[in-house]
Design a protein around this motif. Structure first.
Motif, PDB file in Angstrom:
ATOM      1  N   ILE A  91       0.864  -1.049  -0.089  1.00  0.00           N
ATOM      2  CA  ILE A  91      -0.003   0.086   0.049  1.00  0.00           C
ATOM      3  C   ILE A  91       0.820   1.251  -0.040  1.00  0.00           C
ATOM      4  CG2 ILE A  91      -1.553   1.340   1.281  1.00  0.00           C
ATOM      5  CD1 ILE A  91      -2.783  -1.299   2.322  1.00  0.00           C
ATOM      6  N   ILE A  92       1.962   1.236   1.052  1.00  0.00           N
ATOM      7  CA  ILE A  92       2.615   2.449   0.994  1.00  0.00           C
ATOM      8  C   ILE A  92       3.525   2.503  -0.282  1.00  0.00           C
ATOM      9  CG2 ILE A  92       4.688   3.490   2.298  1.00  0.00           C
ATOM     10  CD1 ILE A  92       3.577   1.970   4.611  1.00  0.00           C
ATOM     11  N   GLY A  93       3.994   1.473  -0.712  1.00  0.00           N
ATOM     12  CA  GLY A  93       5.155   1.518  -1.759  1.00  0.00           C
ATOM     13  C   GLY A  93       4.265   1.927  -3.394  1.00  0.00           C
ATOM     14  N   LEU A  94       3.112   1.428  -3.443  1.00  0.00           N
ATOM     15  CA  LEU A  94       2.475   1.730  -4.631  1.00  0.00           C
ATOM     16  C   LEU A  94       1.609   3.003  -4.629  1.00  0.00           C
ATOM     17  CD1 LEU A  94       0.752  -2.180  -5.364  1.00  0.00           C
ATOM     18  CD2 LEU A  94       2.698  -0.803  -6.365  1.00  0.00           C
ATOM     19  N   ALA A  95       1.414   3.519  -3.355  1.00  0.00           N
ATOM     20  CA  ALA A  95       0.849   4.932  -3.511  1.00  0.00           C
ATOM     21  C   ALA A  95       1.743   5.859  -3.892  1.00  0.00           C
ATOM     22  CB  ALA A  95       0.574   5.477  -2.030  1.00  0.00           C
ATOM     23  N   PHE A  96       3.153   5.861  -4.147  1.00  0.00           N
ATOM     24  CA  PHE A  96       4.236   6.605  -4.570  1.00  0.00           C
ATOM     25  C   PHE A  96       4.116   6.550  -6.205  1.00  0.00           C
ATOM     26  CE2 PHE A  96       5.485   6.288  -0.246  1.00  0.00           C
ATOM     27  CZ  PHE A  96       5.626   7.752  -0.008  1.00  0.00           C
ATOM     28  N   ILE A  97       3.402   5.360  -6.650  1.00  0.00           N
ATOM     29  CA  ILE A  97       3.657   5.171  -8.164  1.00  0.00           C
ATOM     30  C   ILE A  97       2.473   5.805  -8.745  1.00  0.00           C
ATOM     31  CG2 ILE A  97       3.796   3.818 -10.149  1.00  0.00           C
ATOM     32  CD1 ILE A  97       5.178   1.679  -8.150  1.00  0.00           C
ATOM     33  N   LYS A  98       2.371   7.111  -8.974  1.00  0.00           N
ATOM     34  CA  LYS A  98       1.210   8.070  -9.563  1.00  0.00           C
ATOM     35  C   LYS A  98       0.740   7.612 -10.711  1.00  0.00           C
ATOM     36  CE  LYS A  98       2.027  11.411  -6.298  1.00  0.00           C
ATOM     37  NZ  LYS A  98       1.061  11.332  -5.103  1.00  0.00           N
ATOM     38  N   HIS A  99       1.864   7.331 -11.982  1.00  0.00           N
ATOM     39  CA  HIS A  99       1.498   7.294 -13.058  1.00  0.00           C
ATOM     40  C   HIS A  99       0.883   5.871 -13.521  1.00  0.00           C
ATOM     41  CE1 HIS A  99       5.406   5.764 -12.956  1.00  0.00           C
ATOM     42  NE2 HIS A  99       5.376   5.193 -14.139  1.00  0.00           N
ATOM     43  N   ILE A 100       0.967   4.734 -12.378  1.00  0.00           N
ATOM     44  CA  ILE A 100       0.408   3.687 -12.722  1.00  0.00           C
ATOM     45  C   ILE A 100      -0.647   3.401 -11.621  1.00  0.00           C
ATOM     46  CG2 ILE A 100       1.024   0.981 -13.164  1.00  0.00           C
ATOM     47  CD1 ILE A 100       3.551   2.100 -14.271  1.00  0.00           C
ATOM     48  N   GLN A 101      -1.728   2.841 -11.999  1.00  0.00           N
ATOM     49  CA  GLN A 101      -3.140   2.547 -11.105  1.00  0.00           C
ATOM     50  C   GLN A 101      -2.561   1.166 -10.609  1.00  0.00           C
ATOM     51  OE1 GLN A 101      -4.673   4.561  -9.392  1.00  0.00           O
ATOM     52  NE2 GLN A 101      -5.167   2.983  -8.114  1.00  0.00           N
ATOM     53  N   PHE A 102      -1.587   0.859  -9.716  1.00  0.00           N
ATOM     54  CA  PHE A 102      -1.592  -0.462  -9.471  1.00  0.00           C
ATOM     55  C   PHE A 102      -2.283  -1.111  -8.524  1.00  0.00           C
ATOM     56  CE2 PHE A 102       3.094  -0.909 -11.236  1.00  0.00           C
ATOM     57  CZ  PHE A 102       2.714  -1.821 -11.939  1.00  0.00           C
ATOM     58  N   PHE A 103      -2.428  -0.091  -7.515  1.00  0.00           N
ATOM     59  CA  PHE A 103      -3.420  -0.714  -6.102  1.00  0.00           C
ATOM     60  C   PHE A 103      -4.714  -0.555  -6.644  1.00  0.00           C
ATOM     61  CE2 PHE A 103      -4.935  -0.516  -1.878  1.00  0.00           C
ATOM     62  CZ  PHE A 103      -3.993  -1.629  -1.368  1.00  0.00           C
ATOM     63  N   ASN A 104      -5.342  -1.913  -6.927  1.00  0.00           N
ATOM     64  CA  ASN A 104      -6.834  -1.897  -7.153  1.00  0.00           C
ATOM     65  C   ASN A 104      -7.122  -3.568  -6.809  1.00  0.00           C
ATOM     66  OD1 ASN A 104      -5.530  -3.663  -9.234  1.00  0.00           O
ATOM     67  ND2 ASN A 104      -5.540  -1.763 -10.765  1.00  0.00           N
ATOM     68  N   SER A 105      -8.287  -3.827  -7.388  1.00  0.00           N
ATOM     69  CA  SER A 105      -8.922  -5.192  -7.144  1.00  0.00           C
ATOM     70  C   SER A 105      -7.927  -6.376  -7.674  1.00  0.00           C
ATOM     71  CB  SER A 105     -10.330  -5.434  -7.779  1.00  0.00           C
ATOM     72  OG  SER A 105     -10.169  -5.137  -9.289  1.00  0.00           O
ATOM     73  N   TYR A 106      -7.208  -6.089  -8.727  1.00  0.00           N
ATOM     74  CA  TYR A 106      -6.227  -7.231  -9.220  1.00  0.00           C
ATOM     75  C   TYR A 106      -5.407  -7.427  -8.472  1.00  0.00           C
ATOM     76  CZ  TYR A 106      -8.826  -5.255 -13.739  1.00  0.00           C
ATOM     77  OH  TYR A 106      -9.672  -5.013 -14.279  1.00  0.00           O
ATOM     78  N   THR A 107      -4.692  -6.356  -7.711  1.00  0.00           N
ATOM     79  CA  THR A 107      -3.594  -6.552  -6.811  1.00  0.00           C
ATOM     80  C   THR A 107      -4.182  -7.400  -5.520  1.00  0.00           C
ATOM     81  OG1 THR A 107      -2.961  -4.614  -6.980  1.00  0.00           O
ATOM     82  CG2 THR A 107      -1.842  -5.561  -5.282  1.00  0.00           C
ATOM     83  N   PHE A 108      -5.373  -7.250  -5.226  1.00  0.00           N
ATOM     84  CA  PHE A 108      -6.093  -7.964  -3.962  1.00  0.00           C
ATOM     85  C   PHE A 108      -6.092  -9.472  -4.490  1.00  0.00           C
ATOM     86  CE2 PHE A 108      -7.428  -3.775  -2.278  1.00  0.00           C
ATOM     87  CZ  PHE A 108      -6.824  -3.717  -0.900  1.00  0.00           C
ATOM     88  N   CYS A 109      -6.521  -9.519  -5.941  1.00  0.00           N
ATOM     89  CA  CYS A 109      -6.678 -11.108  -6.104  1.00  0.00           C
ATOM     90  C   CYS A 109      -5.453 -11.735  -6.119  1.00  0.00           C
ATOM     91  CB  CYS A 109      -7.133 -11.091  -7.762  1.00  0.00           C
ATOM     92  SG  CYS A 109      -8.550 -10.404  -7.926  1.00  0.00           S
ATOM     93  N   ILE A 110      -4.421 -11.010  -6.457  1.00  0.00           N
ATOM     94  CA  ILE A 110      -2.809 -11.598  -6.408  1.00  0.00           C
ATOM     95  C   ILE A 110      -2.699 -11.834  -5.177  1.00  0.00           C
ATOM     96  CG2 ILE A 110      -0.201 -11.301  -6.809  1.00  0.00           C
ATOM     97  CD1 ILE A 110      -1.206  -9.449  -9.099  1.00  0.00           C
ATOM     98  N   LEU A 111      -3.094 -11.155  -4.192  1.00  0.00           N
ATOM     99  CA  LEU A 111      -2.448 -11.111  -2.689  1.00  0.00           C
ATOM    100  C   LEU A 111      -3.598 -12.318  -2.111  1.00  0.00           C
ATOM    101  CD1 LEU A 111      -2.135  -7.638  -1.211  1.00  0.00           C
ATOM    102  CD2 LEU A 111      -0.414  -9.332  -1.426  1.00  0.00           C
ATOM    103  N   LEU A 112      -4.625 -12.442  -2.575  1.00  0.00           N
ATOM    104  CA  LEU A 112      -5.587 -13.319  -1.859  1.00  0.00           C
ATOM    105  C   LEU A 112      -5.081 -14.879  -2.477  1.00  0.00           C
ATOM    106  CD1 LEU A 112      -8.041 -14.371  -0.483  1.00  0.00           C
ATOM    107  CD2 LEU A 112      -9.303 -14.049  -2.767  1.00  0.00           C
ATOM    108  N   ALA A 113      -4.462 -14.966  -3.637  1.00  0.00           N
ATOM    109  CA  ALA A 113      -3.988 -16.168  -4.110  1.00  0.00           C
ATOM    110  C   ALA A 113      -2.713 -16.542  -3.766  1.00  0.00           C
ATOM    111  CB  ALA A 113      -3.879 -15.935  -5.732  1.00  0.00           C
ATOM    112  N   GLN A 114      -1.958 -15.626  -3.343  1.00  0.00           N
ATOM    113  CA  GLN A 114      -0.862 -15.825  -2.406  1.00  0.00           C
ATOM    114  C   GLN A 114      -1.004 -16.322  -0.999  1.00  0.00           C
ATOM    115  OE1 GLN A 114       2.003 -12.365  -1.935  1.00  0.00           O
ATOM    116  NE2 GLN A 114       2.715 -13.253  -0.168  1.00  0.00           N
ATOM    117  N   PHE A 115      -2.070 -15.704  -0.400  1.00  0.00           N
ATOM    118  CA  PHE A 115      -2.216 -16.005   1.165  1.00  0.00           C
ATOM    119  C   PHE A 115      -2.647 -17.373   0.999  1.00  0.00           C
ATOM    120  CE2 PHE A 115      -5.320 -16.676   4.722  1.00  0.00           C
ATOM    121  CZ  PHE A 115      -4.793 -16.066   5.767  1.00  0.00           C
ATOM    122  N   ILE A 116      -3.528 -18.079   0.047  1.00  0.00           N
ATOM    123  CA  ILE A 116      -4.038 -19.347   0.073  1.00  0.00           C
ATOM    124  C   ILE A 116      -3.031 -20.335  -0.353  1.00  0.00           C
ATOM    125  CG2 ILE A 116      -5.470 -20.848  -1.462  1.00  0.00           C
ATOM    126  CD1 ILE A 116      -7.417 -18.622  -2.017  1.00  0.00           C
TER     127      ILE A 116
END
Length: 471
Positions: A91-116
């Motif tokens: 969250i902290i790292g991706l918040a500084f990348i303004k020209h790319i919208q990384f922090f969204n539902s796709y990132t949560f999908c990746i994190l959920l799959a990683q948690f599983i």
């Protein structure tokens, strides 16, 4: 000290967690939902950032520390805290990348799959622990002897850390008589039970009593060492601090703390540390490969031809020798004798009629030992260590010499501290074997990589100039 089992578990966890993280990203990427929103360069950056944040989070939370991987509960707890720390870093790292919208539902999908994925890794470890105990080949099998409160505290510690230790039993008084429930007439002593455990693949004995305090204990502890079982002494922290100076001046040496309980041993063993064992094994692999590739690749067929031309039989001689923890292995040598029925029972002696002409030259220059670098590469032996003896001699000398079996705590070596100090070849007298054992134990207590290198150089120098006991 960190056990081999825990070291393997840590490496396995790191590898499987990395696979779970990257495979979870691959699954989301394979679904095609990321391709429509990000370029390949951006996706590569995101994958690297996920790995980096997991590495930092695991370092901060000490996820792979030996103290945090010894129970299933701690494995899951550290995984969850590491996952939450990683999410915060993202969250902290991706918040500084303004020209790319990384922090969204796709990132949560990746994190959920990683948690599983990382949870599945720990579930696999849990089920293998519960259902396949034979997979835990490198667990330390231990017993506790003592009726002190310390024994119960130590028992709780070992039961809590089941991934590291296999507690075979806690004996409060090994002289107590016990009635067998299946046969009330049959009475056994716990002393005999401990003896049985020691003789059946036990690794360590922990005792809250010292031999000086209990005469009957000394026989049990001697039996333990004869069966290559390490003995460790348990004392309270207060007693340890009060008697620290006397412990320092005695044969007892501080080894470790288990839940704040000092553990003492009666000798130093640098190779009980996993880091030192890795260094020694790497040295063995590199050195043996160099010898095999650059020397034995052409020397082995040449010597085999010369041996066969002089006498009938195989060029290589395989003999069962006593290895680490007294486990037998086949030791390789160039055959230096004519075929005979006494080769597994009778040591070579000066002017031995069984020795061939080329065999005498090989034994004088120690060339006959060169095939043992294959033993080193396969893990049966080390370049430097106590020389392996024939099974018959191990059985004989273990009854005659105290601490003889202690030398089997280490892998046997092609050369050793005893050999470069004159204790090589035939051992006609009891004093000769006693001297060899003392030198082997000294090597075990004072091991270092520099000492191994020194012994190798000294061995080569002795082989070149020739040795009186080489025959």
């Amino acid at each position: 000290m960190e056990s081999r089992h825990i070291f393997i578990l840590i490496i396995l966890l790191i590898v499987l967690d990395a696979l779970a993280l990257n495979c979870s990203f691959g699954l989301v990427y394979g679904s095609g939902i990321l391709n429509d929103h990000y370029s390949n360069r951006e996706l590569t950056f995101l994958l690297l950032f996920l790995n980096l944040t997991w590495f930092i989070a695991s370092f901060v939370n000490r996820t792979y520390n030996q103290l945090n991987v010894q129970s299933i509960d701690s494995l899951f707890k550290r995984m969850i805290t590491t996952f939450l720390t990683q999410a915060l870093l993202l969250i902290i790292g991706l918040a500084f990348i303004k020209h790319i919208q990384f922090f969204n539902s796709y990132t949560f999908c990746i994190l959920l799959a990683q948690f599983i994925g990382t949870s599945t890794v720990r579930l696999i470890i849990y089920f293998s622990e519960q259902n396949y105990p034979k997979l835990n080949l490198h667990k330390k099998k231990i017993v506790i002897i003592g009726n002190h409160d310390l024994a119960s505290v130590l028992e709780k510690y070992f039961l809590k850390n089941k991934l590291s230790f296999n507690l075979a039993g806690c004996f409060t008084d090994f002289n107590t008589e016990v009635i067998d429930e299946r046969n009330s007439k049959k009475i056994n002593r716990l002393k005999d039970t401990v003896k049985f455990a020691i003789e059946n693949n036990l690794d360590e004995v922990y005792t809250t009593q010292f031999p000086e305090q209990c005469k009957d204990l000394q026989g049990i502890l001697n039996l333990a060492e004869k069966n290559c079982v390490r003995v460790k002494y348990v004392t309270s922290f207060i007693q340890y601090k009060r008697e620290e100076e006397s412990f320092t001046n005695s044969s007892y040496i501080f080894n470790n703390f288990y839940d704040g309980i000092p553990i003492l041993v009666n000798r130093r063993e640098p190779l009980s540390a996993i880091g030192n064992r890795i260094v020694k094994r790497l040295f063995d692999i590199v050195f043996s490969l160099l010898v095999i590739v650059f020397l034995l690749s052409w020397f082995l067929p040449l010597m085999s031809l010369l041996i066969k031309l002089e006498s009938r039989g195989d060029a290589l001689f395989l003999q069962l020798r006593s290895g680490k923890k007294n486990k037998p292995f086949y030791c390789y040598k160039f055959r230096s004798m004519n075929m005979n029925k006494d080769s597994n029972n009778l040591q070579a002696s000066r002017n031995d009629p069984r020795i061939t002409r080329i065999g005498a030259f090989m034994r004088k220059t120690s060339i006959d030992e060169l095939p043992q670098f294959f033993n080193v590469l396969f893990g049966h032996m080390s370049v430097v260590g106590p020389r392996p003896h024939m099974l018959k001699h191990t059985e004989e000398y273990s009854k005659l010499i105290d601490q003889y079996m202690v030398r089997h705590f280490l892998k046997p070596g092609i050369t050793g501290w005893a050999q470069i100090n004159g204790y090589r070849g035939e051992t006609k007298k009891h004093e000769q074997m006693l001297g060899r054992v003392k030198h082997d134990i000294w090597y075990m207590e004072n091991w270092s990589l520099f000492l191994d290198i020194k012994i190798v150089f000294k061995t080569v120098a002795n082989a070149i100039k020739g040795e009186e006991n080489a025959f």
